[in-house]
Design an enzyme around this catalytic site. Structure first.
Site, PDB file in Angstrom:
ATOM      1  N   GLU A  25       0.714  -1.108   0.114  1.00 34.83           N
ATOM      2  CA  GLU A  25      -0.207   0.065  -0.057  1.00 34.83           C
ATOM      3  C   GLU A  25       0.741   1.211  -0.022  1.00 34.83           C
TER       4      GLU A  25
ATOM      5  N   TYR B 212       3.399   2.001   1.854  1.00 36.19           N
ATOM      6  CA  TYR B 212       3.923   2.327   3.188  1.00 36.19           C
ATOM      7  C   TYR B 212       5.526   2.074   3.223  1.00 36.19           C
TER       8      TYR B 212
ATOM      9  N   HIS C  88      -1.605   3.743  -1.774  1.00 32.28           N
ATOM     10  CA  HIS C  88      -2.772   4.683  -1.674  1.00 32.28           C
ATOM     11  C   HIS C  88      -2.793   5.881  -2.573  1.00 32.28           C
TER      12      HIS C  88
ATOM     13  N   GLY D 245     -34.543  11.798   6.890  1.00 31.66           N
ATOM     14  CA  GLY D 245     -34.728  13.000   5.766  1.00 31.66           C
ATOM     15  C   GLY D 245     -35.913  13.917   6.332  1.00 31.66           C
TER      16      GLY D 245
ATOM     17  N   GLN E 163     -18.262   5.513   3.762  1.00 26.32           N
ATOM     18  CA  GLN E 163     -18.751   6.617   4.133  1.00 26.32           C
ATOM     19  C   GLN E 163     -18.428   6.677   5.818  1.00 26.32           C
TER      20      GLN E 163
ATOM     21  N   ARG F 228       2.542  -9.005   4.475  1.00 28.22           N
ATOM     22  CA  ARG F 228       1.828  -8.028   3.453  1.00 28.22           C
ATOM     23  C   ARG F 228       2.330  -7.496   2.239  1.00 28.22           C
TER      24      ARG F 228
HETATM   25  P1  FAD Z   1     -36.288   8.240   2.319  1.00 25.35           P
HETATM   26  O1  FAD Z   1     -35.496   7.176   1.640  1.00 25.35           O
HETATM   27  O2  FAD Z   1     -36.704   9.238   1.418  1.00 25.35           O
HETATM   28  O3  FAD Z   1     -37.747   7.381   2.696  1.00 25.35           O
HETATM   29  C1  FAD Z   1     -38.874   7.840   2.761  1.00 25.35           C
HETATM   30  C2  FAD Z   1     -40.122   7.073   2.515  1.00 25.35           C
HETATM   31  O4  FAD Z   1     -41.422   7.740   3.138  1.00 25.35           O
HETATM   32  C3  FAD Z   1     -40.352   6.768   0.932  1.00 25.35           C
HETATM   33  O5  FAD Z   1     -40.341   5.374   0.972  1.00 25.35           O
HETATM   34  C4  FAD Z   1     -41.625   7.410   0.974  1.00 25.35           C
HETATM   35  O6  FAD Z   1     -42.333   6.588   0.071  1.00 25.35           O
HETATM   36  C5  FAD Z   1     -42.177   7.058   2.363  1.00 25.35           C
HETATM   37  N1  FAD Z   1     -43.516   8.163   2.779  1.00 25.35           N
HETATM   38  C6  FAD Z   1     -43.377   9.443   2.732  1.00 25.35           C
HETATM   39  N2  FAD Z   1     -44.480   9.742   3.218  1.00 25.35           N
HETATM   40  C7  FAD Z   1     -45.432   8.806   3.424  1.00 25.35           C
HETATM   41  C8  FAD Z   1     -46.787   8.794   3.730  1.00 25.35           C
HETATM   42  N3  FAD Z   1     -47.567   9.776   4.181  1.00 25.35           N
HETATM   43  N4  FAD Z   1     -47.065   7.429   4.127  1.00 25.35           N
HETATM   44  C9  FAD Z   1     -46.459   6.313   3.735  1.00 25.35           C
HETATM   45  N5  FAD Z   1     -45.192   6.572   3.270  1.00 25.35           N
HETATM   46  C10 FAD Z   1     -44.769   7.727   3.081  1.00 25.35           C
HETATM   47  N6  FAD Z   1     -27.016   8.234   0.652  1.00 25.35           N
HETATM   48  C11 FAD Z   1     -25.715   7.877   1.053  1.00 25.35           C
HETATM   49  O7  FAD Z   1     -25.473   7.922   2.408  1.00 25.35           O
HETATM   50  N7  FAD Z   1     -24.984   7.080   0.131  1.00 25.35           N
HETATM   51  C12 FAD Z   1     -25.256   7.257  -1.018  1.00 25.35           C
HETATM   52  O8  FAD Z   1     -24.290   6.720  -1.863  1.00 25.35           O
HETATM   53  C13 FAD Z   1     -26.264   7.815  -1.347  1.00 25.35           C
HETATM   54  N8  FAD Z   1     -26.607   7.487  -2.739  1.00 25.35           N
HETATM   55  C14 FAD Z   1     -27.963   8.335  -3.351  1.00 25.35           C
HETATM   56  C15 FAD Z   1     -28.136   8.174  -4.744  1.00 25.35           C
HETATM   57  C16 FAD Z   1     -29.277   8.711  -4.844  1.00 25.35           C
HETATM   58  C17 FAD Z   1     -29.615   8.613  -6.530  1.00 25.35           C
HETATM   59  C18 FAD Z   1     -30.286   9.053  -4.267  1.00 25.35           C
HETATM   60  C19 FAD Z   1     -31.751   9.598  -4.554  1.00 25.35           C
HETATM   61  C20 FAD Z   1     -30.102   9.231  -2.869  1.00 25.35           C
HETATM   62  C21 FAD Z   1     -28.723   8.876  -2.392  1.00 25.35           C
HETATM   63  N9  FAD Z   1     -28.491   8.950  -0.850  1.00 25.35           N
HETATM   64  C22 FAD Z   1     -27.279   8.323  -0.492  1.00 25.35           C
HETATM   65  C23 FAD Z   1     -29.309   9.427   0.017  1.00 25.35           C
HETATM   66  C24 FAD Z   1     -30.105   8.537   0.919  1.00 25.35           C
HETATM   67  O9  FAD Z   1     -30.580   7.415   0.273  1.00 25.35           O
HETATM   68  C25 FAD Z   1     -31.076   9.048   1.731  1.00 25.35           C
HETATM   69  O10 FAD Z   1     -30.439   9.991   2.633  1.00 25.35           O
HETATM   70  C26 FAD Z   1     -31.853   8.296   2.613  1.00 25.35           C
HETATM   71  O11 FAD Z   1     -32.685   7.344   1.863  1.00 25.35           O
HETATM   72  C27 FAD Z   1     -32.645   8.961   3.420  1.00 25.35           C
HETATM   73  O12 FAD Z   1     -33.658   8.186   3.996  1.00 25.35           O
HETATM   74  P2  FAD Z   1     -35.074   8.297   4.752  1.00 25.35           P
HETATM   75  O13 FAD Z   1     -35.549   7.181   5.404  1.00 25.35           O
HETATM   76  O14 FAD Z   1     -34.989   9.419   5.773  1.00 25.35           O
HETATM   77  O15 FAD Z   1     -35.861   8.743   3.522  1.00 25.35           O
HETATM   78  P1  NAP Z   2     -26.275  17.872  -1.929  1.00 27.81           P
HETATM   79  O1  NAP Z   2     -25.255  17.110  -1.951  1.00 27.81           O
HETATM   80  O2  NAP Z   2     -26.462  18.934  -0.645  1.00 27.81           O
HETATM   81  O3  NAP Z   2     -26.166  18.871  -3.063  1.00 27.81           O
HETATM   82  C1  NAP Z   2     -27.083  19.534  -3.557  1.00 27.81           C
HETATM   83  C2  NAP Z   2     -26.503  20.342  -4.663  1.00 27.81           C
HETATM   84  O4  NAP Z   2     -27.524  21.452  -5.309  1.00 27.81           O
HETATM   85  C3  NAP Z   2     -25.499  21.329  -4.561  1.00 27.81           C
HETATM   86  O5  NAP Z   2     -24.534  20.948  -5.840  1.00 27.81           O
HETATM   87  C4  NAP Z   2     -25.766  22.869  -4.515  1.00 27.81           C
HETATM   88  O6  NAP Z   2     -24.648  23.309  -4.847  1.00 27.81           O
HETATM   89  C5  NAP Z   2     -27.019  22.796  -5.331  1.00 27.81           C
HETATM   90  N1  NAP Z   2     -28.073  23.605  -4.873  1.00 27.81           N
HETATM   91  C6  NAP Z   2     -28.477  23.891  -3.626  1.00 27.81           C
HETATM   92  N2  NAP Z   2     -29.439  24.630  -3.561  1.00 27.81           N
HETATM   93  C7  NAP Z   2     -29.568  25.091  -4.887  1.00 27.81           C
HETATM   94  C8  NAP Z   2     -30.616  26.217  -5.513  1.00 27.81           C
HETATM   95  N3  NAP Z   2     -31.332  26.874  -4.643  1.00 27.81           N
HETATM   96  N4  NAP Z   2     -30.409  26.342  -6.889  1.00 27.81           N
HETATM   97  C9  NAP Z   2     -29.382  25.622  -7.637  1.00 27.81           C
HETATM   98  N5  NAP Z   2     -28.645  24.751  -6.952  1.00 27.81           N
HETATM   99  C10 NAP Z   2     -28.798  24.617  -5.508  1.00 27.81           C
HETATM  100  O7  NAP Z   2     -27.842  17.117  -2.013  1.00 27.81           O
HETATM  101  P2  NAP Z   2     -27.942  16.029  -2.947  1.00 27.81           P
HETATM  102  O8  NAP Z   2     -27.063  15.885  -4.260  1.00 27.81           O
HETATM  103  O9  NAP Z   2     -29.484  16.141  -3.012  1.00 27.81           O
HETATM  104  O10 NAP Z   2     -27.583  14.740  -2.094  1.00 27.81           O
HETATM  105  C11 NAP Z   2     -28.379  14.321  -0.982  1.00 27.81           C
HETATM  106  C12 NAP Z   2     -27.862  13.669   0.162  1.00 27.81           C
HETATM  107  O11 NAP Z   2     -27.412  12.175  -0.498  1.00 27.81           O
HETATM  108  C13 NAP Z   2     -26.660  14.174   0.107  1.00 27.81           C
HETATM  109  O12 NAP Z   2     -26.429  14.973   1.640  1.00 27.81           O
HETATM  110  C14 NAP Z   2     -25.496  13.049  -0.227  1.00 27.81           C
HETATM  111  O13 NAP Z   2     -24.523  12.989   0.930  1.00 27.81           O
HETATM  112  C15 NAP Z   2     -26.314  12.049  -0.069  1.00 27.81           C
HETATM  113  N6  NAP Z   2     -25.716  11.345  -1.377  1.00 27.81           N
HETATM  114  C16 NAP Z   2     -24.444  10.754  -1.247  1.00 27.81           C
HETATM  115  C17 NAP Z   2     -23.876  10.210  -2.195  1.00 27.81           C
HETATM  116  C18 NAP Z   2     -22.461   9.715  -2.048  1.00 27.81           C
HETATM  117  O14 NAP Z   2     -21.734   9.190  -2.814  1.00 27.81           O
HETATM  118  N7  NAP Z   2     -21.880   9.484  -0.798  1.00 27.81           N
HETATM  119  C19 NAP Z   2     -24.540  10.043  -3.372  1.00 27.81           C
HETATM  120  C20 NAP Z   2     -25.614  10.611  -3.533  1.00 27.81           C
HETATM  121  C21 NAP Z   2     -26.437  11.117  -2.332  1.00 27.81           C
HETATM  122  P3  NAP Z   2     -24.453  25.045  -5.213  1.00 27.81           P
HETATM  123  O15 NAP Z   2     -25.317  25.625  -3.952  1.00 27.81           O
HETATM  124  O16 NAP Z   2     -23.133  25.395  -5.243  1.00 27.81           O
HETATM  125  O17 NAP Z   2     -25.143  25.169  -6.422  1.00 27.81           O
HETATM  126 FE1  SF4 Z   3     -17.588   0.931   5.285  1.00 26.08          FE
HETATM  127 FE2  SF4 Z   3     -20.038  -0.105   6.440  1.00 26.08          FE
HETATM  128 FE3  SF4 Z   3     -19.996   1.286   3.960  1.00 26.08          FE
HETATM  129 FE4  SF4 Z   3     -18.780  -1.076   4.442  1.00 26.08          FE
HETATM  130  S1  SF4 Z   3     -21.188  -0.498   4.493  1.00 26.08           S
HETATM  131  S2  SF4 Z   3     -17.868   0.548   3.317  1.00 26.08           S
HETATM  132  S3  SF4 Z   3     -17.984  -0.922   6.325  1.00 26.08           S
HETATM  133  S4  SF4 Z   3     -19.455   2.106   5.933  1.00 26.08           S
END
Ligand code: FAD
Ligand code: NAP
Ligand code: SF4
Length: 678
Positions: A169, A171, A257, A655, A344, A219
C-alpha cells in the site's frame, strides 16, 4: 456444534503446523481510531471480542506503529514501550476469552505519515501528505528495523497470536522495495536484492525473537498500480524471500494509496483482484490470502473453491456484520448485513480523524455504547416511511420486542435506496435492501406497502415515528416549468426519455450520480465481464506483463452516449463535498466520460434554446435537450404538521427531520439509536 453448510471451502480449518485456524476468514486490518487513545482500549477489546465470538478464523488489528517516527498520525497508536503492553493485553485476553485469534499489524507509515518527523528511503514527498520525509541514514534504517523487532517482542508479550508486517500500500517497507521512491545507492537501494533487504531483515529478525510458534503474516504489494512499480518477476522474488525469511502466511496488497485506480470502492467489482493472488499461489509453499471487495460468503467460497487462495481477507464486511462467519456456519448466510463498500462511515471517518463505524451497522466500534436490549415495556408503534431511517427503526424496535407496523406509500421498501441502486457502480445498495427485507420478516414487523398514511390513521399507537423522507428542492427560475426540465426522480425511474445533450443543475452526491447514470450506455451489455470492463476503463494489465500492472497500459474509458454539463453555483471544481476517500473516483470517472464540470455558475433562465447561465458575468447558453434538477432536498413534514395538537407521542427521523447534510449513514444511525432508546 457444527451445522451443514454449502460453504465447505470457507469453513475448512487451516492447519499452520503449530496452530490451527478454525476457518479461512481473515479479518483484515482496519484502523478504527480506537487504537489511538489508551482510554478507548476497553472499547477496542469489546469490538474485537464480538468479532471473535462471530467466529472469524483470524483477526488483524489496525496498524500499530513500531516507533514515533513510523506513526501514521502524531498520536501514539503504537507499541514501542512496555508501558503500552497492559492496554494491548485487554484486547488479546478479550479475544482469547471468545475463542478467537488475533495478530497485531506493525505499520510504519514511512512518507505517508502525517507529521513532520516522517522518514523514508529518500526525501520524496507523497502527493497525499503535506510533509516531506527525511531520508534515512544507514544507521537510521537499522534503527527502524530494530523498532519492528521490538514491536514483535512486545506483541508476543501482550499475548498476540502473531504479527502482520505491512509491506504494501505504499507504506515504509513498500517504499524501499520499489524504485518509485527508493533512489538510494547504498545497500538499501538499487538492485532488487538491495531494495528487498529491509523486508528480509525485518522478517528474519522478527522470526528470531518470536520463535517458531508465532504467526507472521507478510503483506506483500502484489500489484503496485504505479508505472514504476515492481515487475511481476520481482514480486515473486519478494514472495519467495518472505517465505524463506520466516513468514507463515502471505497476504495480498493491491495498489499504493497514491495510485489513481480504485481498489476497494463500491464500483470495483466483487472479488476483482483475486486473480493476482491466484498467480502467486503456485510460486510459494506457504498459504496465501486474497483480498479486496470480497463481501459475501458466496464470493469468498467461489474464490477458495477455484483455488485462487488459501484464505480470504475481509475487513469492512466484518464491520458491517460481526456475525458474518457464524451465520455462514449456522446455514443462515442470507441474514448477513452486507458491506456496500461505500466507505462513508469507515475509511472516510478514519481519514477525517473520527472513530470508524459502519453505514449499515451503526453499532460497529460502539459495541459498549449502542445495544439493542429486549424491552420490558412492549409498545405499539407506527412507523411511516420504509426508507433507510424507517427500516432501521422498525427492525431494531421489533427485534427488541415492540409491536411495530411499518407503512409505505410505495410498492416496495427502501425509499431513495431504490434510486441509489440504479446508479452504475452502486448496485450494492440492493444488497442492503435484501437484508432489510429479511429483517422485517425475521423480526415480524407488520409491513404494509401501497399505504399512504394520513394523520387520522395513527390514532391508538403508543409511539409514532415519522420517517417520511424528503422532496426534491424546487427552483425559482424563469422557464423552470419548461418541458425540458426534469427531476432526478424522473431520470432514475426512466419516466423521462433523456436526450443527447443534458445539463445537470446541482453537483452534490445526487448530481454526480445522475451524471454517472446518464454517461453510461442506456442498455447494459450483460455479456461483458464486469472485471474486464473495469480493468480496461482504469488501464490495468491483467496479463501482469506491465510493470506495476499499469506501465504503458492505456486506460480505455467507454464513450458517453451523451454530452453532459454538471453545474454548481459554488466557485471551484465540483465534487469537493463528496466522500473523502471516494470523491476523486467519482470526479475521475466523469472526466473519463467527458462530462463538463463547471463551478461558479449563475442560472439565468430556461427556454426552447436551452439553459442560459453566466459565469464571471459572461453569459452563455447551453443548448441542451434536457435540464435535470439535482439541487438538494427539503424535508417532507406534511404528516408532522397535520399531527400537531393530536396528543400523540411523535418522533421525526431521517430526511423528514433534517434534509441538509442528510445521507443514509445519518438516517440509519438515527433510526437505530431511537429504537434502542424507546
Ligand atoms: P427516504 O429514503 O426518502 O424514505 C422515505 C419513505 O417515506 C419513502 O419510501 C416514501 O415513500 C415514504 N413516505 C413518505 N410519506 C409517506 C406517507 N404519508 N405514507 C407512507 N409512506 C410515506 N446516501 C448515502 O448515504 N450514500 C449514497 O451513496 C447515496 N446515494 C444516493 C443516490 C441517489 C440517486 C439518491 C436519490 C439518494 C442517495 N443517497 C445516498 C441518499 C439516501 O438514500 C437518503 O439520505 C436516505 O434514503 C434517506 O432516508 P429516509 O429514510 O430519511 O428517507
Ligand atoms: P447535496 O449534496 O446537498 O447537493 C445539492 C446541490 O444542489 C449542490 O451542488 C448545491 O450546490 C446545489 N443547490 C442547492 N440549492 C440550490 C438552489 N437553490 N439552486 C441551485 N442549486 C442549488 O444534495 P444531493 O445531491 O441532493 O444529495 C442528497 C444527500 O444524499 C446528500 O447529503 C448526499 O450526501 C447523499 N448522497 C451521497 C452520495 C455519496 O456518494 N456519498 C451520493 C448521492 C447522495 P450549489 O449551491 O453550489 O449550487
Ligand atoms: Fe464501510 Fe460500512 Fe460502508 Fe462497508 S457498508 S464501506 S463497512 S461504512
Amino acid at each position: 456444534m457444527s451445522v451443514e453448510s454449502g460453504f465447505s471451502h470457507l469453513l475448512a480449518p487451516l492447519d499452520l503446523g503449530f496452530t490451527t485456524l478454525k476457518n479461512r476468514v481473515l479479518m483484515g486490518s482496519m484502523h478504527t481510531g480506537l487504537e489511538d487513545h489508551k482510554k478507548d482500549f476497553p472499547k477496542l477489546a469489546a469490538y474485537f471480542a464480538e468479532r471473535a465470538a462471530g467466529e472469524v478464523g483470524l483477526m488483524v488489528t489496525g496498524g500499530i506503529a513500531p516507533g514515533l517516527r513510523g506513526s501514521l498520525m502524531p498520536s501514539p497508536s503504537g507499541l514501542f514501550s512496555r508501558l503500552q503492553v497492559p492496554r494491548h493485553k485487554l484486547v488479546t485476553s478479550a479475544v482469547h476469552a471468545a475463542d478467537g485469534k488475533i495478530c497485531m499489524q506493525i505499520l510504519h507509515g514511512g512518507r505517508y505519515s502525517y507529521h513532520p518527523l516522517s522518514v523514508a528511503p529518500s526525501a520524496i514527498q507523497s502527493p497525499i501528505t503535506p510533509f516531506k520525509p527525511k531520508a534515512l541514514s544507514s544507521k537510521g534504517v537499522e534503527k527502524q528495523i530494530q523498532n519492528f523487532v521490538r514491536a514483535t517482542r512486545l506483541a508476543l508479550e501482550s499475548g498476540y497470536d502473531g504479527v502482520e508486517i505491512m509491506g504494501s500500500e505504499g507504506y515504509f517497507i513498500n517504499e524501499f522495495t520499489t524504485t518509485h521512491v527508493n533512489k538510494r545507492t547504498d545497500q538499501w537501494g538499487g538492485s532488487t536484492q538491495n531494495r528487498y533487504r529491509i523486508a528480509q531483515e525485518i522478517l528474519s529478525r522478527c522470526r528470531e525473537v518470536a520463535g517458531k510458534d508465532f504467526i507472521i503474516i507478510y503483506r506483500l504489494s502484489m500489484l503496485d498500480l504505479l508505472p514504476d512499480g515492481n515487475s511481476w518477476d520481482e514480486i515473486v522474488e519478494q514472495a519467495k524471500m518472505a517465505e524463506a525469511s520466516g513468514a507463515t502466511l502471505l497476504n495480498t496488497g493491491i495498489g499504493w494509496h497514491e495510485a489513481r485506480i480504485p481498489t476497494i470502492a463500491t464500483m470495483v467489482p466483487r472479488g476483482a483482484f483475486s486473480w493476482v493472488t491466484a498467480r502467486m499461489r503456485p510460486e510459494v509453499n506457504i498459504p496465501v490470502i486474497t483480498t479486496n471487495r470480497i463481501n459475501t460468503p458466496q464470493v469468498a467460497e467461489d474464490i477458495l473453491a477455484r483455488g485462487d487462495a488459501d484464505m480470504v481477507s475481509m475487513a469492512r464486511p466484518l464491520l458491517a456484520d460481526a456475525e458474518f462467519v457464524r451465520k455462514v456456519r449456522l446455514g443462515r448466510p442470507e441474514e448477513i448485513n452486507i458491506c456496500i463498500a461505500c466507505n462513508q462511515a469507515c475509511l472516510d471517518h478514519t481519514f477525517s480523524g473520527k472513530t470508524c463505524s459502519c453505514l449499515v451497522n451503526p453499532r460497529a466500534c460502539r459495541e459498549t455504547e449502542l445495544n439493542y436490549r429486549p424491552t420490558k415495556n412492549v409498545k405499539a408503534m407506527a412507523v411511516v416511511g420504509a426508507g433507510p431511517a424507517g427500516l432501521a427503526f422498525a427492525t431494531v424496535a421489533a427485534g427488541r420486542g415492540h409491536r411495530v407496523s411499518l407503512f409505505d406509500q410505495s410498492a416496495e421498501i427502501g425509499g431513495q435506496f431504490n434510486m441509489a441502486k440504479k446508479i452504475p457502480g452502486k448496485e450494492e445498495f440492493s444488497a442492503s435492501l435484501d437484508y432489510f427485507r429479511g429483517e422485517v420478516e425475521r423480526t415480524e414487523v407488520d409491513l404494509q406497502l401501497n399505504t399512504c398514511i394520513a394523520a387520522e390513521d395513527l390514532a391508538g399507537y403508543d409511539e409514532v415515528i415519522l420517517a417520511t423522507g424528503v422532496y426534491p428542492r424546487k427552483l425559482d427560475l424563469p422557464g423552470i416549468d419548461h418541458d425540458k426540465v426534469v427531476s432526478y426522480i424522473d431520470v432514475l425511474s426512466k419516466k423521462a426519455k433523456i436526450g443527447r445533450r443534458v445539463a445537470i443543475i446541482g453537483a452534490g452526491g445526487i448530481g454526480f450520480d445522475v451524471a454517472e447514470f446518464l454517461s453510461h450506455p442506456d442498455d447494459h451489455d450483460p455479456s461483458r465481464d464486469p472485471f474486464e470492463a473495469f480493468a480496461s476503463e482504469w488501464g490495468i494489465d491483467v496479463s501482469l506483463k506491465a510493470r506495476g500492472g499499469v506501465e504503458g497500459v492505456k486506460a480505455q474509458p467507454p464513450k458517453s452516449p451523451r454530452e453532459i454539463w454538471l453545474l454548481q453555483r459554488r466557485a471551484g471544481k465540483p465534487g469537493k463535498t463528496l466522500g473523502k476517500t471516494t470523491g476523486w473516483i467519482h470526479r475521475l470517472s466523469l472526466r473519463h466520460r467527458g462530462v463538463h464540470m463547471m463551478g461558479g455558475v449563475s442560472y439565468e433562465s430556461i427556454d426552447d434554446q436551452g439553459l442560459h447561465i453566466s459565469i464571471d458575468g459572461e453569459q452563455q447558453c447551453l443548448e441542451v435537450d434536457h435540464i435535470v434538477v439535482c439541487a438538494g432536498q427539503v424535508s417532507n413534514r406534511d404528516l408532522a404538521e397535520s399531527l400537531e395538537g393530536r396528543g400523540l407521542s411523535v418522533h421525526i427521523i431521517g430526511g423528514a427531520q433534517k434534509a441538509s447534510e442528510l445521507d443514509a449513514k445519518y438516517a440509519i444511525r438515527e433510526g437505530s439509536e431511537l429504537a434502542a432508546r424507546l
